[in-house]
Design a protein around this motif. Structure first.
Motif, short mmCIF file in Angstrom:
data_model
loop_
_atom_site.label_atom_id
_atom_site.label_comp_id
_atom_site.label_asym_id
_atom_site.label_seq_id
_atom_site.Cartn_x
_atom_site.Cartn_y
_atom_site.Cartn_z
N UNK A 66 0.82 -1.21 0.00
CA UNK A 66 0.00 0.00 0.00
C UNK A 66 0.85 1.26 0.00
N UNK A 67 2.04 1.19 0.60
CA UNK A 67 2.89 2.38 0.74
C UNK A 67 3.85 2.56 -0.43
N UNK A 68 4.09 1.51 -1.23
CA UNK A 68 5.08 1.59 -2.30
C UNK A 68 4.70 2.66 -3.31
N UNK A 69 5.62 3.59 -3.59
CA UNK A 69 5.32 4.65 -4.57
C UNK A 69 5.10 4.07 -5.96
N UNK A 70 4.23 4.72 -6.72
CA UNK A 70 4.00 4.28 -8.09
C UNK A 70 5.20 4.56 -8.97
N UNK A 71 5.91 5.66 -8.67
CA UNK A 71 7.09 6.01 -9.46
C UNK A 71 8.22 5.03 -9.19
N UNK A 72 9.03 4.73 -10.21
CA UNK A 72 10.11 3.75 -10.03
C UNK A 72 11.37 4.29 -9.36
N UNK A 73 11.39 5.58 -9.03
CA UNK A 73 12.58 6.21 -8.47
C UNK A 73 13.06 5.48 -7.21
N UNK A 74 14.28 4.92 -7.21
CA UNK A 74 14.78 4.17 -6.05
C UNK A 74 14.87 5.01 -4.78
N UNK A 75 15.21 6.29 -4.91
CA UNK A 75 15.31 7.15 -3.73
C UNK A 75 13.95 7.31 -3.05
N UNK A 76 12.91 7.52 -3.84
CA UNK A 76 11.56 7.67 -3.29
C UNK A 76 11.09 6.35 -2.67
N UNK A 77 11.42 5.26 -3.31
CA UNK A 77 11.02 3.94 -2.78
C UNK A 77 11.77 3.63 -1.48
N UNK A 78 13.04 4.01 -1.40
CA UNK A 78 13.80 3.78 -0.17
C UNK A 78 13.19 4.58 0.97
N UNK A 79 12.84 5.82 0.71
CA UNK A 79 12.22 6.67 1.72
C UNK A 79 10.91 6.06 2.20
N UNK A 80 10.09 5.59 1.26
CA UNK A 80 8.80 5.00 1.62
C UNK A 80 9.00 3.70 2.39
N UNK A 81 10.00 2.92 2.01
CA UNK A 81 10.27 1.64 2.68
C UNK A 81 10.64 1.87 4.13
N UNK A 82 11.55 2.80 4.37
CA UNK A 82 12.02 3.09 5.73
C UNK A 82 10.86 3.61 6.59
N UNK A 83 10.11 4.56 6.06
CA UNK A 83 9.02 5.15 6.84
C UNK A 83 7.95 4.10 7.14
N UNK A 84 7.57 3.30 6.14
CA UNK A 84 6.54 2.29 6.36
C UNK A 84 6.99 1.26 7.38
N UNK A 85 8.25 0.83 7.26
CA UNK A 85 8.78 -0.19 8.17
C UNK A 85 8.75 0.30 9.61
N UNK A 86 9.18 1.52 9.83
CA UNK A 86 9.21 2.07 11.18
C UNK A 86 7.80 2.24 11.74
N UNK A 87 6.91 2.81 10.95
CA UNK A 87 5.53 3.01 11.41
C UNK A 87 4.87 1.68 11.76
#
Length: 214
Positions: A76-97
């Motif tokens: 649900x949190x994974x960005x639609x854009x393929x940008x690795x930097x944006x995906x890394x940011x989303x991964x870290x935030x989702x994991x912590x939350x």
């Protein structure tokens, strides 16, 4: 004091899961008995076996649901854009939350793998591997795009997972930092770990123009 859940089987099963997570997180799997758990839920011990024939069935269910919930949250949190930097940011935030909201579940899932039988341990490890593969893919694509500097994708992913899961050890929501602030701080540390800033500076370096006389 024991809690009662009435005759609603769904509520009894949910209460059993909740109580089991709390007891196992505090006392350890081996120290918790089904009789003790039943007393916490407010039912007869025999009633629990309708939902979980063995104590290991209960533990396995808790671990499986934790990993499946984590994977669903990431989907649900994974960005639609393929940008690795944006995906890394989303991964870290989702994991912590996710883990901050499930402190007991996280503790049980990390500390009680040893209590599973071989087959069930393999199932949980496969779920973990599938989730961690998402992070390895992000790091690999970021490195290939020149956004990250990563010497060993597998080891770096493992270090990041350990770091961002470890938030539950010390974080308390009523203290000075919010979840958002913690996630932002840990993202900054993650970016340094993957060399994101160094990679950016490297990309911004341009060779000096060739000197021409005359």
């Amino acid at each position: 004091m024991a809690r009662t859940t009435g005759s609603d089987g769904g509520r009894t099963e949910a209460a059993t899961r909740e109580a089991a997570l709390s007891l196992i997180a505090r006392q350890g799997y081996e120290a918790v008995s089904m009789r003790q758990l039943a007393g916490e839920v407010g039912v007869q011990a025999a009633a629990l076996y309708r939902y979980f024939p063995t104590k290991e069935d209960l533990l396995f269910t808790l671990m499986r649901e934790h990993m499946e919930g984590l994977q669903q949250a990431w989907e649900a949190a994974r960005p639609a854009a393929p940008d690795p930097a944006a995906r890394l940011s989303a991964f870290v935030e989702n994991h912590i939350r996710f883990h901050v909201a499930r402190r007991h579940s996280t503790h049980v899932s990390n500390m009680e793998l040893r209590s599973l039988s071989k087959d069930r341990l393999s199932q949980i490890l496969r779920l973990r591997g599938s989730y961690e593969k998402e992070l390895r893919q992000i790091l690999r694509e970021g490195a290939e795009a020149g956004l990250f500097i990563v010497d060993d994708v597998g080891m770096t992913a493992m270090a990041i997972i350990q770091m961002i899961t470890g938030v539950i050890v010390w974080f308390r929501p009523d203290e000075r930092l919010s979840v958002e602030e913690v996630a932002e701080t840990y993202l900054s540390m993650t970016r340094r770990l993957v060399g994101a800033d160094d990679a950016r500076e490297k990309r911004n370096v341009r060779p000096h123009a060739e000197f021409r006389a005359g």
